[in-house]
Design a protein around this motif. Structure first.
Motif, PDB file in Angstrom:
ATOM      1  N   ALA A  92       0.712  -1.158  -0.250  1.00  0.00           N
ATOM      2  CA  ALA A  92       0.267   0.286   0.366  1.00  0.00           C
ATOM      3  C   ALA A  92       0.891   1.010   0.010  1.00  0.00           C
ATOM      4  N   CYS A  93       0.638   2.660  -0.044  1.00  0.00           N
ATOM      5  CA  CYS A  93       1.920   3.902  -0.294  1.00  0.00           C
ATOM      6  C   CYS A  93       0.208   4.746   0.252  1.00  0.00           C
ATOM      7  N   VAL A  94       0.778   5.178   1.602  1.00  0.00           N
ATOM      8  CA  VAL A  94      -0.066   5.842   2.677  1.00  0.00           C
ATOM      9  C   VAL A  94       0.087   6.814   3.214  1.00  0.00           C
ATOM     10  N   ALA A  95      -0.793   7.349   3.466  1.00  0.00           N
ATOM     11  CA  ALA A  95       0.226   9.646   3.954  1.00  0.00           C
ATOM     12  C   ALA A  95      -0.453   9.219   4.999  1.00  0.00           C
ATOM     13  N   VAL A 126       5.254   2.203   1.103  1.00  0.00           N
ATOM     14  CA  VAL A 126       5.019   3.513   0.999  1.00  0.00           C
ATOM     15  C   VAL A 126       4.515   3.720   2.777  1.00  0.00           C
ATOM     16  N   LEU A 127       5.267   4.620   3.107  1.00  0.00           N
ATOM     17  CA  LEU A 127       4.514   5.547   4.571  1.00  0.00           C
ATOM     18  C   LEU A 127       4.820   6.816   4.113  1.00  0.00           C
ATOM     19  N   MET A 128       4.086   7.800   3.465  1.00  0.00           N
ATOM     20  CA  MET A 128       4.704   9.410   3.543  1.00  0.00           C
ATOM     21  C   MET A 128       4.329  10.482   4.646  1.00  0.00           C
ATOM     22  N   ILE A 129       4.776  11.219   4.678  1.00  0.00           N
ATOM     23  CA  ILE A 129       4.241  12.441   5.916  1.00  0.00           C
ATOM     24  C   ILE A 129       4.007  13.287   4.339  1.00  0.00           C
ATOM     25  N   THR A 130       3.062  13.861   4.375  1.00  0.00           N
ATOM     26  CA  THR A 130       2.870  14.911   4.195  1.00  0.00           C
ATOM     27  C   THR A 130       1.550  15.940   3.904  1.00  0.00           C
ATOM     28  N   HIS A 131       1.859  17.175   4.096  1.00  0.00           N
ATOM     29  CA  HIS A 131       0.733  18.992   4.337  1.00  0.00           C
ATOM     30  C   HIS A 131       0.205  18.750   2.780  1.00  0.00           C
ATOM     31  N   ALA A 132       0.120  18.199   2.301  1.00  0.00           N
ATOM     32  CA  ALA A 132      -0.175  18.552   0.704  1.00  0.00           C
ATOM     33  C   ALA A 132      -1.575  17.597   0.782  1.00  0.00           C
ATOM     34  N   PRO A 133      -2.825  17.831   0.840  1.00  0.00           N
ATOM     35  CA  PRO A 133      -4.087  16.994   0.018  1.00  0.00           C
ATOM     36  C   PRO A 133      -3.964  16.695  -1.032  1.00  0.00           C
ATOM     37  N   GLU A 134      -3.378  17.576  -2.201  1.00  0.00           N
ATOM     38  CA  GLU A 134      -3.350  16.699  -3.139  1.00  0.00           C
ATOM     39  C   GLU A 134      -2.335  16.008  -3.936  1.00  0.00           C
ATOM     40  N   ASP A 135      -1.364  16.363  -2.905  1.00  0.00           N
ATOM     41  CA  ASP A 135      -0.506  15.076  -3.144  1.00  0.00           C
ATOM     42  C   ASP A 135      -0.582  13.592  -1.820  1.00  0.00           C
ATOM     43  N   ALA A 136      -1.374  14.142  -1.183  1.00  0.00           N
ATOM     44  CA  ALA A 136      -1.795  12.325  -0.632  1.00  0.00           C
ATOM     45  C   ALA A 136      -2.997  11.467  -1.533  1.00  0.00           C
ATOM     46  N   ARG A 137      -4.346  12.349  -2.497  1.00  0.00           N
ATOM     47  CA  ARG A 137      -5.141  12.181  -3.312  1.00  0.00           C
ATOM     48  C   ARG A 137      -4.307  11.305  -3.959  1.00  0.00           C
ATOM     49  N   ALA A 138      -2.957  12.486  -4.905  1.00  0.00           N
ATOM     50  CA  ALA A 138      -2.603  11.614  -5.957  1.00  0.00           C
ATOM     51  C   ALA A 138      -2.001  10.293  -6.267  1.00  0.00           C
ATOM     52  N   ILE A 139      -1.430  10.163  -5.158  1.00  0.00           N
ATOM     53  CA  ILE A 139      -0.582   8.396  -5.320  1.00  0.00           C
ATOM     54  C   ILE A 139      -1.067   7.607  -3.569  1.00  0.00           C
ATOM     55  N   GLN A 170     -10.083   9.622   0.266  1.00  0.00           N
ATOM     56  CA  GLN A 170     -10.946  10.719  -0.433  1.00  0.00           C
ATOM     57  C   GLN A 170     -11.817  10.880  -0.519  1.00  0.00           C
ATOM     58  N   ASP A 171     -12.165   9.830   1.155  1.00  0.00           N
ATOM     59  CA  ASP A 171     -12.961  10.005   2.278  1.00  0.00           C
ATOM     60  C   ASP A 171     -13.038  11.157   2.693  1.00  0.00           C
ATOM     61  N   LEU A 172     -11.455  10.654   3.198  1.00  0.00           N
ATOM     62  CA  LEU A 172     -11.752  11.646   4.433  1.00  0.00           C
ATOM     63  C   LEU A 172     -11.095  12.587   3.947  1.00  0.00           C
ATOM     64  N   LEU A 173     -10.341  13.226   3.223  1.00  0.00           N
ATOM     65  CA  LEU A 173     -10.444  14.377   2.744  1.00  0.00           C
ATOM     66  C   LEU A 173     -11.405  14.814   1.599  1.00  0.00           C
TER      67      LEU A 173
END
Lengths: 344, 230, 503
Positions: free
Chosen positions: B26-29, B182-195, B214-217
């Protein structure tokens, strides 16, 4: 000869350079190691003595010509070294001790009689010490530039009476043999008034240095008008530099006698070779090296054999001297007087 | 599968707890306000943070392993490259910490550099590379190490948005091919949505189980909403 | 490593004390000596730091051609042999020096520097470069972000100074002062050149007196203990005053934060740089000129001595860098490591070279002929003496490297040797180069305090220079001094350049 210490590890660099340096250092260490076949005579001497420009190398050559041996000078403060080593010392003989410290050396009980006849020495005082053998001497004196100082003092009193802007440099009696000699000189001239004399001298003292060389350097640099040195100091300038401007101020009260002596050690493992060295000291081969090797007077050499230009030196008529017992008796109190006077 | 089982971290007055599972591949933000503990969580997984409880990857407990022994790679916010080493050397460290590589190994280093688009830049030092190129070098190393888990502590934050998204896309593509989690820290919703299909929200001292990004954001909880400003 | 150093520091003292017949009393002028020692060291330290502040500040803010060269040259006095430096100073400030010549033109009374003035002058001459360099580092370590913040807030003049520079000074200056204080505490050669007489007696000189005049090892050992006690006291203060260092990363050295840029300040900066340059370089230039004019008198025996000194200097530089690196790595693994390194540095500075030399002699002579190990001992002692400066330069660099890349190295398994080889050494190369350069130069100029080990056939260059002086050959001595200064500086420059090659 295969000894090779581990090179220090140097993580950030290939070790090759280190290895080369190490072997170079080893090479340097081993270079002066004598051939084992010859007998080695070890003689402790002051640093100036063994240097290129001291009398050591010439004496070494001259002595080695008379024996199948290797004469090695070990330099440093010979007395201090001997006192530290005690009976375990490797020295066979010691050369270059000054009479003002021979008492301490004698008390070690490490020395054997020199076995020489000292009745016909060419020194201003009689010598009856059968342990320490003098090999050169001189007198302390203040040296000045005769083109700058028209009327040099002709007595210690006159020196004390000079204006305070005439500056002298002297050596510290705590660190220097010549400084110690000056202290004893003042004591002998002024006795109980010595502290008073030092107080009069104090304003004229530019500075007090650790050793003779620093003082003399300040003098030749033009920092001081007079420097505490030796009667024979001008000889160097006259002979080696053709410079007649340096003179010794001769004082009526007399000049303090400084003599350097040699002694052989009881603990030597080659008494015959050591005795041969002691016998060599008063021989002309040794004595003729002294005037221009040490810039001082030889202990036993006829005046006619001195370098011609030594006759240009100002020679004091009167010589002052403390025997080693007298010197030992007064030196602590004299030092306190010196300290007290110059502290103010 | 990555499992955080009763993980409990105490840092002075700050406390963070986590009980969650991330499926393999999985790729998780990881999102949350500043100071909520996102980096603390990542550090604990990477082995830089003491904790109670167990962290397991595919059943193996990582808790007692040194950082380099753990089956994971991590990219930090900065300092991912040694400035005194060339691009190739920086990548090669992923194979051998002593930089003792066989000829074949060096060929592999070259290959991954080509794969991230840095063919011909092997001998450049980081200062001679652009920010994006530096990121590619770090990604090449991750690729070469081939560890099953990748942690991203905002390594591309200093890049512009477009470049950052390029890099994330590169990472996501590589991860998908290799099956890397993948576990990735991010501040940008678009990054999270993208991958990232799923997102872990860190707030109020808890790291929540991953939920659909998607649901979360679209319907963020209060804390996240305040933070995202939507 | 630590054990070897402690042996050098305390073992030698113990050896001297054990050889003593009894631990007899202190000299009659003990208290005045202690008082004078502390007074001159305090004044010297304060003077050096106070003078260094405007100089370092000006150098930090101004950018001009040849600045790097000037900074390197300004470091020269620190590595000069005492006698050369003092003769140089006297050619400017002495009775026949430039200053008094100038005063004479204007009909003034001659100025005398002999005495406390001269001691302070010489100590400032030696230590101003050190203080300047350390303070300059302090200014460079101010995070760029903080400077930009100050600029964006429109801070100028006093405000900028108070918020940006003053905290740095408060952090660094006490440590620098204490380091110089300790260096001057054991001063000896300077005092005995221009101290002017027994008024200026330091503890180190009293130790020499105990050895030389009294041959009283007990007194010497006792005095050495007093010296340690004072330095121990100082070290404790130093550790107390040491404020926690800000752990800010992202240090940018390249741009100059031109703070409080007003016209008057610019002129002030120029004046500070000009005066410091004149003060530090004119005496050096005078000596060099003397040496150059005496080059014809260069004696052949000087060359082998120069090679010998070079070998010792390079070897002891490498030795001390390796020792320092090992110690610092060890210290990094400890919780109070920095304190250990600081304490060790102070201990070494407090060690009397005379006691160390004599103690070493007593330790080795029952086993080997001291003369045969002269070069090794000289190298080792020189390496030890240079340690405090290298430790000070390496430890912060290592800490910085760990802060910047420690976690990356951990995550990649860069441990042990690989960490040293691929991460630490390349990152701290400038500090290593600087430290090795300093050690090499200090070793080069060392006058062989350990004369007990000296060997007439294998004299070092400073020894040869001194011998020339003591055989009336002042000119040749000055030529040798020129060579010595050239080689010292050359070595320093080479090592330093090696360190900064990729920086």
């Amino acid at each position: 000869m295969t000894h090779r210490p581990n090179p220090p590890s140097v993580p950030w660099q290939n070790g090759e350079m280190t290895m080369k340096l190490t072997s170079l250092a080893v090479g340097l260490t081993l270079a002066a190691t004598p051939l084992a076949a010859q007998d080695v005579l070890t003689v402790y001497a002051p640093d100036y003595f063994g240097s290129e420009w001291g009398p050591g190398p010439a004496i070494e050559t001259a002595f080695e010509a008379t024996c199948d041996c290797d004469l090695q000078f070990v330099t440093g403060d010979p007395l201090q070294r001997l006192l530290l080593e005690g009976e375990r010392t490797k020295a066979d003989a010691v050369i270059g001790l000054n009479t003002d410290v021979t008492k301490k050396a004698r008390e070690t009980d490490l020395f054997a009689p020199h076995g020489q006849d000292t009745s016909d020495l060419t020194m201003p005082i009689a010598w009856n010490d059968d342990v320490f053998l003098p090999f050169n001497w001189g007198q302390t004196a203040f040296i000045y530039d005769n083109t700058k100082l028209d009327t040099p003092p002709t007595s210690f009193d006159a020196l004390l009476a000079m204006p305070d802007d005439v500056k002298i440099v002297i050596q510290d009696p705590r660190t220097s043999i010549s400084g110690l000699a000056l202290m004893l000189w003042v004591k002998q001239v002024y006795g109980d008034d010595a502290q008073n004399a030092w107080e009069q001298l104090a304003p004229k003292i530019l500075t007090v240095t650790k050793g003779w060389s620093e003082s003399y350097g300040l003098f030749t640099d033009g920092e001081a008008d007079m420097v505490l040195s030796y009667v024979t100091s001008p000889a160097y300038h006259i002979i080696a530099e053709d410079d007649l401007t340096k003179s010794a101020a001769i004082f009526e009260e007399g000049h303090y006698f400084m003599v350097e002596v040699a002694g052989q050690l009881k603990t030597t493992d080659q008494p015959e070779l050591t005795q041969a060295f002691m016998d060599f000291i008063l021989s002309p081969a040794f004595q003729t090296i002294i005037p221009e090797g040490n810039w001082s007077f030889p202990a036993k050499l006829d005046d006619s054999l001195l370098p011609e230009k030594f006759s240009l030196l100002n020679i004091p008529e009167k010589t002052l001297f403390y025997s080693e017992d007298q010197a030992a008796a007064v030196r602590d109190s004299a030092l306190e007087e010196w300290r007290a006077a110059l502290r103010q | 599968m990555l499992e955080l089982d009763g993980v409990d971290i105490q840092l002075g007055t700050f406390r963070l707890q986590a009980d969650l599972r991330v499926p393999k591949g999985a790729c998780v933000a990881v999102m949350g306000a500043s100071g909520s503990g996102k980096s603390t969580l990542i550090n604990a997984i990477a082995g830089f943070q003491d904790h109670l409880g167990a962290i397991r990857l595919d059943g193996t407990d990582l808790s007692d392993l040194a950082p380099d022994q753990r089956p994971l790679s991590i990219l930090f916010q900065d300092g991912n490259l040694f400035p005194h080493l060339t691009a190739a050397q920086n990548v090669a460290l992923g194979l051998s910490a002593n930089l003792r590589l066989s000829r074949d190994d060096w060929v592999r280093v070259d290959q991954v550099l080509h794969r991230v688009g840095l063919g011909g830049k092997e001998h450049k030092k980081p200062t001679a590379l652009s920010g994006g190129q530096q990121s590619r070098v770090a990604i090449a190393r991750v690729l070469l190490r081939g560890r099953p888990l990748l942690l991203l502590d905002e390594p591309f934050a200093a890049l512009g948005p477009a470049l950052r998204q390029d890099m994330l896309a590169l990472v996501a593509g590589v991860a998908a091919q290799e099956g890397t989690t993948v576990l990735m820290i991010t501040h940008a919703p678009e990054d999270a949505r993208a991958i990232a299909d799923q997102t872990i929200v860190v707030e109020n001292g808890r790291a929540a189980a991953p939920c659909d990004t998607q649901d979360l954001l679209d319907n963020p909880p209060d804390g996240l909403r305040a933070y995202l400003g939507t | 490593m630590l054990a070897l150093l402690l042996l050098f520091i305390f073992g030698t003292l113990l050896a001297v004390a054990l050889r003593a017949d009894d631990l007899s009393g202190l000299p009659s002028d003990f208290w005045p000596t202690v008082w004078f020692t502390l007074m001159q060291a305090t004044l010297s330290g304060a003077l050096s730091v106070l003078l260094a502040i405007p100089v370092a500040r000006a150098l930090m803010r101004r950018s001009f051609r040849g600045k790097a060269l000037l900074i390197a040259l300004l470091g020269a006095p620190f590595i000069l042999p005492v006698i050369v430096a003092v003769l140089g100073l006297l050619s400017v400030f002495g009775r026949g020096g430039l200053l008094n010549t100038a005063v004479g033109w204007f009909g003034g009374d001659p100025v005398s520097v002999y005495g406390l003035t001269g001691i302070l002058l010489a100590h400032a001459y030696f230590n101003l470069p050190l203080a300047t360099r350390l303070l300059l580092q302090g200014w460079q370590d101010i995070p760029q972000g903080r400077v930009r913040l100050a600029q964006s807030l429109g801070m100028r003049g006093m405000a900028a100074f108070r918020h940006i520079e003053w905290p740095m000074l408060r952090d660094r200056a006490p440590g620098i002062f204490l380091a110089i204080f300790t260096i001057c505490l054991t001063s000896f050669s300077v005092i005995l050149l221009i101290g002017g007489g027994p008024r200026a007696t330091t503890i180190e000189l009293a130790i020499y007196e105990a050895f030389r005049f009294d041959f009283d090892l007990g007194k010497a050992a006792l005095l050495a203990l007093v010296q340690f006690a004072i330095c121990g006291f100082v070290a404790v203060i130093a550790l107390q005053t040491r404020l926690p260092q800000s752990a800010g990363s992202g240090v940018g050295h390249t741009t100059l934060p031109v703070l409080s840029n007003t016209k008057g300040i610019g002129a002030f900066d120029g004046l500070a740089i000009f005066l410091a340059t004149a003060f530090l370089l004119i005496p050096l230039g005078m000596m060099l000129a003397k040496g150059v004019s005496a080059l014809g008198d260069m004696h052949g025996a000087v060359w082998p001595a120069a090679i010998r000194s070079l070998v010792i200097a390079v070897a002891s530089a490498l030795g001390s860098v390796v020792m320092a690196l090992a110690l610092c790595l060890f210290a990094l693994s400890l919780r109070r490591g920095a304190a250990l390194i600081d304490g060790l540095g102070f201990l070494i500075l407090a060690t009397s070279p005379l006691v160390m030399g004599t103690g070493l002699f007593l330790i080795v002579f029952p086993f080997v002929n001291p003369t045969s190990v002269a070069l090794w001992v000289t190298g080792l002692v020189n390496a030890t003496v240079a340690m405090p400066f290298i430790l000070r330069s390496i430890l912060p660099a290592l800490q910085q490297a760990e802060r910047d890349h420690g976690r990356l190295a951990d995550s990649l398994g860069l441990l042990g040797w690989a960490r040293l080889r691929w991460m630490l050494v390349p990152r701290i190369r400038p500090a290593l180069g600087f430290g090795a350069g300093l050690a090499a130069a200090l070793s080069m100029g060392d006058l062989g305090v350990i004369t007990l080990f000296s060997d007439p056939q294998r004299a070092t260059l400073p020894m040869e220079m001194f011998r020339l002086m003591s055989s009336y050959r002042q000119d040749s001595a000055m030529a040798a001094a020129l060579l010595l200064v050239g080689l010292s500086f050359g070595l320093f420059w080479l090592f330093d350049k090696w360190g900064r090659r990729y920086a």
